[in-house]
Motif scaffolding. Structure first.
Motif, short mmCIF file in Angstrom:
data_model
loop_
_atom_site.label_atom_id
_atom_site.label_comp_id
_atom_site.label_asym_id
_atom_site.label_seq_id
_atom_site.Cartn_x
_atom_site.Cartn_y
_atom_site.Cartn_z
N PRO A 66 32.85 -67.62 43.33
CA PRO A 66 33.56 -66.74 44.25
C PRO A 66 35.01 -66.59 43.81
CG PRO A 66 33.12 -68.88 45.27
CD PRO A 66 32.54 -68.92 43.90
N LEU A 67 35.52 -65.38 43.91
CA LEU A 67 36.93 -65.10 43.65
C LEU A 67 37.53 -64.56 44.94
CD1 LEU A 67 35.67 -64.96 40.69
CD2 LEU A 67 37.53 -63.42 40.17
N LEU A 68 38.83 -64.63 45.06
CA LEU A 68 39.49 -64.05 46.22
C LEU A 68 39.15 -62.56 46.31
CD1 LEU A 68 41.51 -64.22 48.57
CD2 LEU A 68 43.33 -63.77 46.90
N SER A 69 39.16 -61.87 45.17
CA SER A 69 38.96 -60.42 45.16
C SER A 69 37.50 -60.00 45.04
CB SER A 69 39.74 -59.81 43.99
OG SER A 69 39.20 -60.27 42.76
N GLN A 70 36.61 -60.92 44.68
CA GLN A 70 35.22 -60.56 44.41
C GLN A 70 34.26 -61.38 45.27
OE1 GLN A 70 34.88 -57.97 42.27
NE2 GLN A 70 37.09 -58.11 42.03
N ARG A 71 33.37 -60.69 45.92
CA ARG A 71 32.31 -61.35 46.69
C ARG A 71 31.36 -62.04 45.71
NH1 ARG A 71 31.85 -58.26 50.88
NH2 ARG A 71 31.72 -56.40 49.59
N LEU A 72 31.17 -61.41 44.56
CA LEU A 72 30.29 -61.93 43.52
C LEU A 72 30.97 -61.78 42.17
CD1 LEU A 72 27.33 -62.71 42.53
CD2 LEU A 72 26.99 -60.24 42.26
N TRP A 73 30.96 -62.84 41.37
CA TRP A 73 31.46 -62.82 40.00
C TRP A 73 30.52 -63.68 39.17
CZ3 TRP A 73 34.92 -60.22 37.13
CH2 TRP A 73 35.23 -60.72 35.87
N VAL A 74 29.75 -63.04 38.32
CA VAL A 74 28.83 -63.75 37.43
C VAL A 74 29.24 -63.39 36.01
CG1 VAL A 74 26.44 -64.08 36.70
CG2 VAL A 74 26.95 -63.66 39.11
N HIS A 75 29.56 -64.43 35.23
CA HIS A 75 30.00 -64.24 33.85
C HIS A 75 29.15 -65.12 32.95
CE1 HIS A 75 33.30 -65.05 30.62
NE2 HIS A 75 32.36 -64.24 30.16
N GLU A 76 28.42 -64.48 32.06
CA GLU A 76 27.64 -65.22 31.08
C GLU A 76 28.21 -64.94 29.71
OE1 GLU A 76 23.00 -65.98 29.94
OE2 GLU A 76 23.59 -63.89 30.31
N ARG A 77 28.47 -66.00 28.97
CA ARG A 77 28.92 -65.87 27.57
C ARG A 77 27.88 -66.55 26.70
NH1 ARG A 77 34.89 -66.63 25.13
NH2 ARG A 77 34.93 -64.44 25.75
N THR A 78 27.37 -65.81 25.72
CA THR A 78 26.41 -66.37 24.78
C THR A 78 26.97 -66.31 23.37
OG1 THR A 78 25.25 -64.25 24.55
CG2 THR A 78 24.39 -65.79 26.18
N LEU A 79 26.60 -67.31 22.58
CA LEU A 79 27.01 -67.42 21.18
C LEU A 79 25.75 -67.48 20.33
CD1 LEU A 79 29.68 -70.26 21.63
CD2 LEU A 79 30.03 -67.79 21.80
N ASP A 80 25.64 -66.57 19.36
CA ASP A 80 24.47 -66.51 18.50
C ASP A 80 24.91 -66.43 17.04
OD1 ASP A 80 22.29 -66.23 20.53
OD2 ASP A 80 23.42 -64.41 21.03
N ALA A 81 24.26 -67.24 16.19
CA ALA A 81 24.55 -67.20 14.76
C ALA A 81 24.04 -65.88 14.18
CB ALA A 81 23.88 -68.38 14.05
N VAL A 82 24.89 -65.24 13.39
CA VAL A 82 24.53 -64.01 12.67
C VAL A 82 25.15 -64.09 11.28
CG1 VAL A 82 24.36 -62.57 14.76
CG2 VAL A 82 26.55 -62.74 13.57
N ASP A 83 24.70 -63.21 10.38
CA ASP A 83 25.33 -63.15 9.07
C ASP A 83 26.82 -62.88 9.25
OD1 ASP A 83 22.97 -63.61 7.74
OD2 ASP A 83 22.56 -61.48 7.33
N GLY A 84 27.64 -63.68 8.64
CA GLY A 84 29.08 -63.49 8.73
C GLY A 84 29.74 -64.21 9.88
N GLY A 85 28.98 -64.97 10.69
CA GLY A 85 29.64 -65.72 11.75
C GLY A 85 28.84 -65.88 13.01
N CYS A 86 29.47 -65.51 14.12
CA CYS A 86 28.91 -65.75 15.45
C CYS A 86 29.06 -64.49 16.28
CB CYS A 86 29.68 -66.90 16.11
SG CYS A 86 29.20 -67.24 17.81
N ARG A 87 27.95 -64.07 16.89
CA ARG A 87 28.02 -62.96 17.83
C ARG A 87 28.35 -63.54 19.21
NH1 ARG A 87 23.27 -60.31 17.15
NH2 ARG A 87 22.24 -61.76 18.58
N VAL A 88 29.44 -63.05 19.77
CA VAL A 88 29.90 -63.46 21.10
C VAL A 88 29.58 -62.31 22.06
CG1 VAL A 88 31.89 -64.14 22.49
CG2 VAL A 88 31.77 -64.80 20.08
N THR A 89 28.82 -62.62 23.10
CA THR A 89 28.47 -61.60 24.09
C THR A 89 28.89 -62.08 25.47
OG1 THR A 89 26.57 -60.89 22.76
CG2 THR A 89 26.59 -60.22 25.08
N ASP A 90 29.63 -61.24 26.15
CA ASP A 90 30.01 -61.48 27.54
C ASP A 90 29.30 -60.46 28.41
OD1 ASP A 90 32.03 -63.64 27.65
OD2 ASP A 90 33.14 -62.32 26.30
N ARG A 91 28.61 -60.96 29.42
CA ARG A 91 27.99 -60.11 30.43
C ARG A 91 28.62 -60.48 31.77
NH1 ARG A 91 24.04 -62.04 27.31
NH2 ARG A 91 22.98 -60.55 25.97
N VAL A 92 29.10 -59.47 32.47
CA VAL A 92 29.78 -59.70 33.75
C VAL A 92 29.15 -58.81 34.81
CG1 VAL A 92 31.98 -59.53 34.99
CG2 VAL A 92 31.95 -60.33 32.63
#
Length: 159
Positions: A92-118
């Protein structure tokens, strides 16, 4: 009404190395700077599975505009912490009734894919689209800062 956004980028580092950075409050604040900073208790500087009780508030973090002006708070609540893979926050945030944040890290050629879903649901019935645009800008900024951090680190390591 709930809104959603997703941001993905590839950084030149392994998921383990990226996790070392993004699981710390210093890393979070580096991503947010100079737009904002999040406070945290002195004893909690890293998201550690041993410290996190899934579904229970870890601490209240004040979100400070430009690192100074309190504009919101986040009762940081993690549902899942997987070192080297990511986390799922539902707070819960003061401004948000709902706040869901998922961050995933996946190995890919050349490094790491960072994905944020909000997913968020503003408490006020107006301004949701403006907040969606603002949060897109903030997460784009965070991904740029994270990418630059590892690109700079990689250049130093090659010297």
């Amino acid at each position: 009404m709930a809104y959603e956004l997703e941001m993905t980028s590839v950084v030149p580092a392994s998921p383990a190395r990226v996790w070392e950075r993004v699981s710390t409050m210093a890393g979070v604040n580096h991503e947010l700077w100079p737009l904002a900073r999040m406070t945290h208790p002195p004893g909690i500087a890293r998201l550690e599975p041993a410290v996190v009780r899934p579904g229970e508030r870890l601490f209240r973090s004040w979100i400070l505009l430009f690192g100074v002006i309190p504009i919101d708070y986040d009762d940081l609540t993690l549902l899942r912490v997987e070192p080297g893979r990511g986390f799922l926050e539902s707070s819960p945030l003061l401004s948000q009734r709902l706040w869901v944040h998922e961050r995933t890290l996946d190995a890919v050629d050349g490094g790491c894919r960072v994905t944020d879903r909000v997913r968020f649901d503003p408490r006020l019935p107006v301004g949701g689209r403006a907040l969606l645009a603002l949060f897109r800008l903030v997460f784009r900024h965070r991904h740029r800062r994270l990418g630059r951090f590892f690109a700079t680190e990689e250049r130093w390591q090659r010297r």
